[in-house]
Design a protein around this motif. Structure first.
Motif, PDB file in Angstrom:
ATOM      1  N   TYR A 103      45.910  54.927  21.372  1.00 28.05           N
ATOM      2  CA  TYR A 103      44.657  55.593  22.048  1.00 28.05           C
ATOM      3  C   TYR A 103      43.930  56.418  20.973  1.00 28.05           C
ATOM      4  O   TYR A 103      44.662  57.352  20.690  1.00 28.05           O
ATOM      5  N   ARG A 120      44.850  55.879  31.882  1.00 32.85           N
ATOM      6  CA  ARG A 120      44.993  54.461  31.210  1.00 32.85           C
ATOM      7  C   ARG A 120      46.079  53.924  32.028  1.00 32.85           C
ATOM      8  O   ARG A 120      47.230  54.429  32.468  1.00 32.85           O
ATOM      9  N   ASP A 145      46.951  47.816  29.605  1.00 36.76           N
ATOM     10  CA  ASP A 145      46.797  48.078  28.136  1.00 36.76           C
ATOM     11  C   ASP A 145      47.485  47.356  27.205  1.00 36.76           C
ATOM     12  O   ASP A 145      47.351  46.731  26.326  1.00 36.76           O
TER      13      ASP A 145
END
Length: 171
Positions: free
Chosen positions: A91, A131, A136
């Motif tokens: 990220y 998240r 993801d």
């Protein structure tokens, strides 16, 4: 608070672990960037820098990788003296790319990025991030994952300003 400063350099603070990821596994943290890296451009090798990255290392089965990828990982491990993760999801706080952009690293597709913050509008502000790690991972590694998320084998906080010879500051 961890101060992350890069001056024409790259560095990681890595925490090794062994964790199975469940459907509701979330990753949460707060970060702030006080100085962007002026010439950073995550899409290119020359600009592949970011003042703040949080990366998750996954233990994808090496045997499922093409021979060329396995060879590169073996060379990297012999050069560094450490095992290199087969998949890394980072990220990042980018200079220009729109938030939620997903892309492979300019050097290797073993590392993939999701842009969570971009530009200078929110500099020097503490920003919470949360998240869904499974969503993801599946988004970024769908071409390899077969719907399964491998074991997490590490988390890293890093700063990267070596390619642009820039300077960055984050917390």
């Amino acid at each position: 608070v961890l101060k992350v400063e890069a001056n024409e350099s790259y560095g990681n603070l890595v925490h090794g672990l062994h964790a199975q990821v469940g459907e509701r596994s979330t990753l949460a943290w707060r970060w702030r960037v006080d100085k962007l890296i002026d010439e950073a451009d995550t899409k290119t090798r020359a600009g592949d820098d970011s003042p703040a990255k949080l990366c998750v290392f996954f233990a994808f089965d090496r045997a499922k990788l093409p021979l060329g990828e396995r060879t590169k990982l073996a060379i990297a491990a012999s050069t560094t003296g450490q095992e290199v993760p087969t998949e890394t999801l980072c990220y990042v706080w980018d200079n220009k790319l729109p938030v939620d952009t997903g892309l492979p690293n300019a050097f290797t597709k073993r590392v993939r990025f999701i842009v969570l913050q971009s530009g200078s509008a929110r500099l020097a502000q503490w920003l919470p991030q949360r998240r869904n790690l499974v969503a993801d991972y599946q988004r970024m590694f769908a071409d390899e994952s077969e719907g399964k998320v491998p074991e997490v084998v590490g988390i890293a906080v890093s700063a990267d300003a070596d390619n642009t010879h820039g300077k960055g500051l984050a917390y």
